[in-house]
Design a protein around this motif. Structure first.
Motif, PDB file in Angstrom:
ATOM      1  N   ASN A 148      75.186   3.251 -15.597  1.00  7.78           N
ATOM      2  CA  ASN A 148      74.967   3.689 -16.979  1.00  7.78           C
ATOM      3  C   ASN A 148      75.891   4.827 -17.423  1.00  7.78           C
ATOM      4  OD1 ASN A 148      72.976   1.864 -17.875  1.00  7.78           O
ATOM      5  ND2 ASN A 148      71.415   2.981 -16.702  1.00  7.78           N
ATOM      6  N   GLN A 161      77.994   4.048 -34.634  1.00 10.92           N
ATOM      7  CA  GLN A 161      78.934   4.716 -33.730  1.00 10.92           C
ATOM      8  C   GLN A 161      80.299   4.866 -34.385  1.00 10.92           C
ATOM      9  OE1 GLN A 161      78.667   2.079 -30.376  1.00 10.92           O
ATOM     10  NE2 GLN A 161      77.022   3.253 -29.368  1.00 10.92           N
ATOM     11  N   GLN A 228      82.065  12.456 -25.692  1.00 13.48           N
ATOM     12  CA  GLN A 228      80.761  11.868 -25.417  1.00 13.48           C
ATOM     13  C   GLN A 228      80.015  11.619 -26.726  1.00 13.48           C
ATOM     14  OE1 GLN A 228      78.394  14.066 -22.608  1.00 13.48           O
ATOM     15  NE2 GLN A 228      77.112  12.296 -22.162  1.00 13.48           N
ATOM     16  N   PRO A 230      76.716  11.027 -29.088  1.00 16.80           N
ATOM     17  CA  PRO A 230      75.337  11.538 -29.073  1.00 16.80           C
ATOM     18  C   PRO A 230      74.374  10.502 -28.499  1.00 16.80           C
ATOM     19  CG  PRO A 230      76.384  11.957 -31.195  1.00 16.80           C
ATOM     20  CD  PRO A 230      77.310  11.054 -30.438  1.00 16.80           C
ATOM     21  N   LYS A 231      73.359  10.986 -27.803  1.00 14.61           N
ATOM     22  CA  LYS A 231      72.399  10.094 -27.143  1.00 14.61           C
ATOM     23  C   LYS A 231      71.711   9.168 -28.137  1.00 14.61           C
ATOM     24  CE  LYS A 231      72.610  11.896 -22.883  1.00 14.61           C
ATOM     25  NZ  LYS A 231      72.998  11.124 -21.684  1.00 14.61           N
ATOM     26  N   HIS A 232      71.429   9.675 -29.354  1.00 20.49           N
ATOM     27  CA  HIS A 232      70.649   8.864 -30.290  1.00 20.49           C
ATOM     28  C   HIS A 232      71.429   7.667 -30.835  1.00 20.49           C
ATOM     29  CE1 HIS A 232      72.816  11.471 -33.198  1.00 20.49           C
ATOM     30  NE2 HIS A 232      72.706  10.428 -34.012  1.00 20.49           N
ATOM     31  N   CYS A 234      73.175   5.711 -28.820  1.00 22.70           N
ATOM     32  CA  CYS A 234      73.400   4.800 -27.698  1.00 22.70           C
ATOM     33  C   CYS A 234      72.060   4.365 -27.113  1.00 22.70           C
ATOM     34  CB  CYS A 234      74.244   5.477 -26.624  1.00 22.70           C
ATOM     35  SG  CYS A 234      75.770   6.214 -27.277  1.00 22.70           S
ATOM     36  N   LYS A 236      71.332   3.612 -23.834  1.00 25.20           N
ATOM     37  CA  LYS A 236      70.985   4.257 -22.575  1.00 25.20           C
ATOM     38  C   LYS A 236      72.229   4.828 -21.911  1.00 25.20           C
ATOM     39  CE  LYS A 236      71.207  -0.226 -20.196  1.00 25.20           C
ATOM     40  NZ  LYS A 236      70.495  -1.185 -19.327  1.00 25.20           N
ATOM     41  N   ASP A 238      75.118   7.550 -20.333  1.00 25.48           N
ATOM     42  CA  ASP A 238      76.145   8.417 -20.908  1.00 25.48           C
ATOM     43  C   ASP A 238      77.260   7.534 -21.442  1.00 25.48           C
ATOM     44  OD1 ASP A 238      75.311  11.275 -20.050  1.00 25.48           O
ATOM     45  OD2 ASP A 238      75.110  10.100 -18.211  1.00 25.48           O
ATOM     46  N   ASN A 239      77.606   7.753 -22.706  1.00 19.44           N
ATOM     47  CA  ASN A 239      78.576   6.895 -23.373  1.00 19.44           C
ATOM     48  C   ASN A 239      79.748   7.723 -23.893  1.00 19.44           C
ATOM     49  OD1 ASN A 239      77.211   3.952 -23.838  1.00 19.44           O
ATOM     50  ND2 ASN A 239      75.664   5.581 -23.783  1.00 19.44           N
TER      51      ASN A 239
END
Length: 728
Positions: A148, A161, A228, A230-232, A234, A236, A238-239
């Protein structure tokens, strides 16, 4: 035996006479065999230095495929490979280009001309870079995805995105870049060494009615190369997205009203070696400052370019950079992978990284009731970094700075880092009124600016700063503390194989010796007198010193083993170092092998000697260890017919170290410490069957693998397990 009462058997003058006497005696009772008819200077007996380095960097790259290593650490080796290759082009390839232009007939010991060497380098490097990107794209990125950690291609961005990325470009990227349209008023820019650029193919007219086929966009080093999300945004994990993808997606924002037909990243590498005519300057520091200003604009030596760039644009860039197809490297992915080293710090995944460890502190130094000087009066202390803490060295200097009985501290500084506890301790000592002498090597490649800065800080604090000897880099690692004790002066010394750099001491393997041995301390004091004063070279009691006695001393020690072997006795040599290139020493090792001396060489990087050649180097074995830590110790062992002589050294066995640098090579005279040094830095490495590589006579390295039933041994892991948990 106390360090100060060490036997004089290692005195260099005595040792030389013993060897001469032994040679004369042996010629009477055991005449030497007829000298080999094989020409030991034959170029076929020597591996090209540059090609040997590339073999080392290949071994670094192979670490990225080692599934026994944590995944993020495997990524790190990709980046180390890139960084090594950058410096190789900046220095070694640039040097060969110079020789090819000015002395094309020049031959190395291997018999290659500069042009021939450059052709071989180009062929090898192209193959290696192709493999690097294959490993990155086809092996590591998919494996990151399984845990991930994702690098999102533009085709996979969601609308949200893509919008966030566009906003990031507008707010964070566009304000700090300046696109340059190429026309008569804006000629092709002077490209900064190793900076990321984009060449943009354009169509149409701008607001002034100008037409331009191309524009160049420079990416400041302040911009991160991976961003990177933001988590929201993606689902799941680290993107991340590459900066290059962000530029590609938003290039038209930089050229409103014009059509962007293509956007391609590229990077130019230049000659970065500095040249200062030391015989013709009054102030070396100021001369270096001027040279540093031009470092980014040396001769072009390599062009890296996106592999989808059309040939027409590639030829345009080559012409502007004054390069040929041989210097063009097309890459399938982000240019300059070593800038992605930040990934490990951006991901909180300890299970994907090496386990942390706490270096041990020698038992003798843990007692709070005794000062370090009272300990050293009774015992030498051997330090093995990073398994044992570098803080012991820092505390030695801090203790000297705080001790009212210490009168003077003398210190060499080659690379110390921008924020150095050693330099801070010297500053404290100078401010407290002690005589502090710092021999600062301003010409430590790529650390020149940092060294100038801390040299100025030392001078401001009242320390005496000298820059060594004209024409010779000061590469020796030593510190001498002079203390008044009962109305007498006594020296205490630290001698080492590595720099006084707290950062690299956690990443490099090195050894150091803390001692009050009078002869060693006096030798170290003489080195400083030579560096700061004038006069003939001092006679050393125990040390070998470059450029005066190190080369001849090693020749004598090898001859000693040859003579013992010819007399029917044991002949064994074990040497470990970073590089072996000096032709005379290689020839002498060939001679020793022909005499039957058993020789084991542990060489991390460059080795120009060919082992395993029939009737020449049958008795020589060469291995290299590449692992978590950069192998940096230099240790030399000579069996000496049952009375081993063991040395540690700041010098590799290269022409530059032996003839053009100030280096020290010091014996470890305490028998117990000498055995420990050989055990930890040589013997365990000869047992390594998991991270060691054997050099074959054709110049190839083959990795050792534990066979069925054999216990896998990784020398570095063994030392971590056996030294770090222990306090002794």
């Amino acid at each position: 035996m106390m360090a100060s009462d060490t036997s004089t058997s290692l005195d260099q003058s005595d040792n030389t006479e013993e060897i001469k006497a032994l040679a004369s005696y042996l010629e009477d009772i055991h005449p030497p065999t007829k000298k080999s008819l094989i020409d030991l200077k034959n170029p076929e007996l020597y591996i090209n230095r540059e090609l040997s380095f590339l073999q080392f960097n290949w071994r670094v790259l192979q670490q990225a495929l080692d599934e026994d290593l944590p995944l993020l650490e495997r990524i790190r080796f990709i980046f180390i490979f890139s960084n090594n290759l950058d410096e190789f082009f900046e220095v070694r390839v640039a040097s060969l280009v110079h020789w090819a232009n000015h002395h094309p007939e020049r031959l190395g010991p291997d018999g290659l001309t500069p042009l021939q060497a450059l052709a071989e380098i180009s062929k090898t490097c192209h193959e290696m870079v192709t493999e690097q990107y294959r490993i990155f794209n086809d092996v590591l990125l998919p494996q990151l995805a399984t845990v991930n950690i994702h690098f999102l291609r533009r085709s996979l961005w969601t609308d949200k995105q893509a919008q966030w990325i566009k906003d990031y470009f507008i707010n964070e990227v566009a304000p700090v870049i300046s696109p340059i349209g190429l026309d008569l008023a804006h000629p092709f820019p002077r490209l900064v060494n190793k900076s990321l650029h984009f060449i943009v193919a354009l169509e149409g007219k701008d607001a002034f009615g100008r037409e331009s086929d191309f524009a160049v966009v420079h990416m400041p080093r302040s911009l991160p190369r991976i961003i990177q999300l933001p988590k929201h945004l993606c689902r799941k994990g680290d993107n991340f997205v590459f900066l290059s993808a962000i530029i590609h997606a938003n290039a038209e924002e930089l050229f409103p009203g014009m059509k962007v037909k293509g956007c391609y990243q590229f990077r130019l590498t230049r000659d970065s070696d500095l040249f200062v005519d030391e015989d013709d300057v009054e102030d070396l520091a100021n001369a270096l400052k001027l040279e540093l200003q031009s470092r980014d604009f040396g001769t072009s030596v390599r062009l890296e370019l996106a592999d989808n760039c059309p040939d027409k644009i590639a030829q345009f860039l080559l012409q502007k950079c004054n390069l040929t197809e041989q210097e063009l490297y097309r890459v399938n992915g982000p240019v300059n992978l070593n800038r992605l080293l930040s990934l490990s710090d951006m991901v909180e995944r300890p299970e994907l990284k090496f386990k942390s460890f706490t270096p041990s502190v020698p038992k003798l130094l843990r007692a709070k009731s005794s000062s370090i000087f009272s300990v050293l009066k009774q015992h030498d202390i051997l330090l093995h970094h990073p398994y044992q803490s570098f803080e012991s060295v820092v505390n030695f200097i801090r203790s000297a700075a705080a001790d009212p009985d210490v009168l003077a501290i003398k210190q060499t500084l080659y690379r110390s880092g921008s924020s150095s506890p050693v330099v801070e301790a010297l500053i404290d000592a100078a401010r407290s009124g002690k005589e502090v002498t710092a021999v600062v090597e301003l010409r430590a490649r790529f650390d020149e600016q940092a060294n100038i800065e801390f040299a100025n800080k030392l001078q401001d604090a009242g320390a005496l700063v000298v820059y060594g000897v004209v024409g010779y880099k000061t590469h020796a690692k030593l510190c001498v503390v002079t203390r008044r004790e009962k109305k007498k002066l006594r020296h205490y010394t630290h001698l080492g194989t590595g720099n006084y750099h707290a950062g690299t001491a956690k990443l490099y393997t090195d050894v150091g010796l803390l001692t009050a041995n009078k002869k060693l301390c006096d030798d170290a004091q003489r080195v400083f007198l030579q560096l700061t004063g004038m006069g003939k070279a001092y006679d050393m009691k125990l040390m070998l010193q470059a450029p005066f006695t190190l080369h001849s001393g090693l020749i004598n020690l090898i001859d000693q083993e040859i003579l013992h072997k010819r007399a029917g006795k044991e002949g064994v040599i074990k040497l470990r170092m970073n590089s072996l290139t000096e032709a005379t020493l290689i020839e002498k090792l060939y001679e020793a092998s022909q005499a039957g001396v058993e020789i084991d060489l542990i060489i991390r990087g460059i080795c120009c000697l060919r082992p395993g050649l029939k009737n020449i180097s049958d008795n020589i074995r060469v291995r290299s260890i590449v692992g978590r830590f950069l192998e940096h110790s230099r240790v030399f062992y000579f069996a000496n017919n049952g009375e081993p002589q063991v040395f540690a050294s700041s010098a590799d066995l290269m022409d530059r170290n032996l003839y053009h640098r100030v280096e020290t090579c010091f014996p470890v005279t305490d028998e117990k410490l000498a055995k420990r040094l050989v055990s930890e830095t040589i013997d365990i490495y000869l047992q390594d069957n998991s991270q060691s590589w054997e050099l074959h006579s054709d110049g190839r390295y083959i990795k050792n693998v534990a066979v069925d039933g054999e216990t896998p041994i990784r020398a570095q892991k063994y030392l971590l397990d056996h030294i770090c948990p222990s306090s002794d």
